[in-house]
Scaffold this motif. Structure first.
Motif, PDB file in Angstrom:
ATOM      1  N   ALA A 138      -1.632 -19.082   7.350  1.00 32.11           N
ATOM      2  CA  ALA A 138      -1.128 -18.224   8.428  1.00 32.11           C
ATOM      3  C   ALA A 138      -1.262 -16.736   8.111  1.00 32.11           C
ATOM      4  N   ILE A 139      -1.746 -16.395   6.917  1.00 32.09           N
ATOM      5  CA  ILE A 139      -1.900 -14.978   6.553  1.00 32.09           C
ATOM      6  C   ILE A 139      -3.149 -14.410   7.221  1.00 32.09           C
ATOM      7  N   GLU A 140      -2.980 -13.322   7.948  1.00 33.39           N
ATOM      8  CA  GLU A 140      -4.103 -12.676   8.630  1.00 33.39           C
ATOM      9  C   GLU A 140      -4.332 -11.256   8.150  1.00 33.39           C
ATOM     10  N   VAL A 141      -3.423 -10.713   7.356  1.00 38.75           N
ATOM     11  CA  VAL A 141      -3.569  -9.342   6.871  1.00 38.75           C
ATOM     12  C   VAL A 141      -4.432  -9.334   5.608  1.00 38.75           C
ATOM     13  N   PRO A 142      -5.007  -8.180   5.235  1.00 38.44           N
ATOM     14  CA  PRO A 142      -5.782  -8.101   3.986  1.00 38.44           C
ATOM     15  C   PRO A 142      -4.949  -8.526   2.785  1.00 38.44           C
ATOM     16  N   VAL A 165      -1.050  -7.694   1.549  1.00 35.36           N
ATOM     17  CA  VAL A 165      -0.235  -8.434   0.571  1.00 35.36           C
ATOM     18  C   VAL A 165      -0.983  -8.557  -0.741  1.00 35.36           C
ATOM     19  N   VAL A 166      -0.247  -8.421  -1.845  1.00 35.29           N
ATOM     20  CA  VAL A 166      -0.771  -8.622  -3.193  1.00 35.29           C
ATOM     21  C   VAL A 166      -0.042  -9.816  -3.803  1.00 35.29           C
ATOM     22  N   LEU A 167      -0.789 -10.849  -4.129  1.00 34.13           N
ATOM     23  CA  LEU A 167      -0.220 -12.064  -4.716  1.00 34.13           C
ATOM     24  C   LEU A 167      -0.559 -12.080  -6.200  1.00 34.13           C
ATOM     25  N   GLU A 168       0.449 -11.826  -7.035  1.00 36.86           N
ATOM     26  CA  GLU A 168       0.244 -11.752  -8.475  1.00 36.86           C
ATOM     27  C   GLU A 168       0.569 -13.092  -9.129  1.00 36.86           C
ATOM     28  N   ASP A 169      -0.461 -13.846  -9.411  1.00 39.76           N
ATOM     29  CA  ASP A 169      -0.407 -15.125 -10.101  1.00 39.76           C
ATOM     30  C   ASP A 169       0.669 -16.070  -9.555  1.00 39.76           C
ATOM     31  N   PRO A 170       0.594 -16.405  -8.272  1.00 37.55           N
ATOM     32  CA  PRO A 170       1.574 -17.335  -7.716  1.00 37.55           C
ATOM     33  C   PRO A 170       1.350 -18.760  -8.222  1.00 37.55           C
ATOM     34  N   PRO A 171       2.423 -19.527  -8.432  1.00 41.84           N
ATOM     35  CA  PRO A 171       2.285 -20.925  -8.836  1.00 41.84           C
ATOM     36  C   PRO A 171       2.007 -21.821  -7.624  1.00 41.84           C
ATOM     37  N   ALA A 218       3.706 -14.104   0.200  1.00 48.33           N
ATOM     38  CA  ALA A 218       2.779 -14.791   1.106  1.00 48.33           C
ATOM     39  C   ALA A 218       3.488 -15.202   2.390  1.00 48.33           C
ATOM     40  N   TYR A 219       4.701 -15.702   2.259  1.00 48.53           N
ATOM     41  CA  TYR A 219       5.491 -16.086   3.434  1.00 48.53           C
ATOM     42  C   TYR A 219       5.727 -14.876   4.336  1.00 48.53           C
ATOM     43  N   ILE A 220       6.088 -13.749   3.733  1.00 52.52           N
ATOM     44  CA  ILE A 220       6.321 -12.528   4.507  1.00 52.52           C
ATOM     45  C   ILE A 220       5.041 -12.067   5.187  1.00 52.52           C
ATOM     46  N   ALA A 221       3.931 -12.147   4.457  1.00 53.61           N
ATOM     47  CA  ALA A 221       2.646 -11.749   5.035  1.00 53.61           C
ATOM     48  C   ALA A 221       2.268 -12.642   6.211  1.00 53.61           C
ATOM     49  N   ALA A 222       2.631 -13.917   6.120  1.00 48.09           N
ATOM     50  CA  ALA A 222       2.290 -14.864   7.179  1.00 48.09           C
ATOM     51  C   ALA A 222       3.151 -14.678   8.421  1.00 48.09           C
ATOM     52  N   HIS A 223       4.406 -14.278   8.246  1.00 50.95           N
ATOM     53  CA  HIS A 223       5.352 -14.305   9.363  1.00 50.95           C
ATOM     54  C   HIS A 223       6.033 -12.967   9.634  1.00 50.95           C
ATOM     55  N   GLY A 224       5.636 -11.918   8.924  1.00 50.08           N
ATOM     56  CA  GLY A 224       6.385 -10.666   8.995  1.00 50.08           C
ATOM     57  C   GLY A 224       6.089  -9.771  10.164  1.00 50.08           C
TER      58      GLY A 224
END
Length: 274
Positions: free
Chosen positions: A204-208, A82-88, A69-75
């Protein structure tokens, strides 16, 4: 991010896969000064831009999903999805943390063992103190822990294997051989986030984005036996906005890419058309 999953052959029909261990895991650098969300994330963004050098969908599991998620927000422009698999989400920044299964079963025993005189091996100590053992088979756990200690003494360099327990339990001991326990300390004391909040990262995530949530499970004593509640998952998706799709598995098994591989592959492939 992380070791190559069992569904990689099927995914490779549509994707060029890079599996990267973050610091403190596998053969990546074991240096506790690097064990922070943004430090891992920034270096993985460098990897995307300088090694891959092309539009990339980043995927991660558990705390790796928060890093994703951090990479998707700032990359930047090379991050295509981005695929977020069960983040805590929210729990690992303190929301109900000390009442969560992850804290009680993993990070507290790990911290306590680190602080102990280490009179027994990690595997034995863990089995003696693990939360699932106390919940479901408390009477048997001391004998199982003693058995693990005997196995360790026979072969101290090998991970303990206990054939009469499900492999999903003792396979983790092999993983622990390649894991720096100081990485876990960052979760015990909640410093891994490095003063970043999950809300600001997600917003801050703007990508799918596809958020894959393992179905919520709560023990009768109130302990959350899951990485995030359904409410926390929905709140995370709301932070990301309309470009995020929430999907949920039919049970609470968190290793979704293994336990629900077809479901996981469909979720990843859904980003191909974005």
């Amino acid at each position: 991010m992380g070791r190559l999953c069992s569904c990689a052959p099927e995914l490779s029909k549509n994707w060029h896969i890079y599996a990267v261990d973050v610091y403190g895991h596998g053969e990546s650098t074991h240096d506790e000064s690097l064990y922070y969300l943004d430090v891992n994330g920034d270096d993985l963004m460098w990897f995307v831009n300088h090694v891959i050098g092309a539009p990339t969908v980043v995927a991660g599991h558990s705390n790796g999903a928060i890093t994703a998620a951090y990479i998707a927000a700032h990359g930047g422009q090379n991050i295509a999805g981005v695929v977020l698999e069960d983040p805590p989400v929210f729990s690992t920044e303190g929301e109900g943390w000390e009442e969560s299964f992850a804290y009680l079963d993993t990070y507290k025993p790990l911290h306590d063992w680190n602080q102990s005189e280490k009179a027994e091996c990690w595997e034995s100590y863990y089995l003696r103190h693990c939360y699932w053992g106390q919940l479901y088979m408390a009477d048997a756990m001391p004998r199982i822990a003693d058995y693990a200690q005997k196995q360790h003494q026979k072969n101290p360099d090998a991970a303990v294997q206990i054939g009469f327990l499900p492999s999903s339990i003792w396979n983790v001991f092999q993983y622990a051989k390649e894991y720096d326990f100081m990485y876990g300390e960052r979760f015990y004391d909640l410093s891994w986030n490095h003063a970043l909040t999950h809300e600001e990262i997600l917003s801050a995530i703007e990508v799918p984005c596809v958020y894959i949530h393992a179905k919520e499970k709560v023990h009768e004593n109130g302990t959350y036996l899951c990485a995030a509640s359904r409410e926390q998952a929905e709140r995370a998706v709301a932070c990301i906005g309309d470009n995020c799709r929430l999907v949920e598995t039919e049970n609470s098994d968190r290793v979704i890419h293994t336990a629900h591989s077809a479901f996981y592959i469909e979720a990843v492939n859904s980003l191909l058309s974005k």
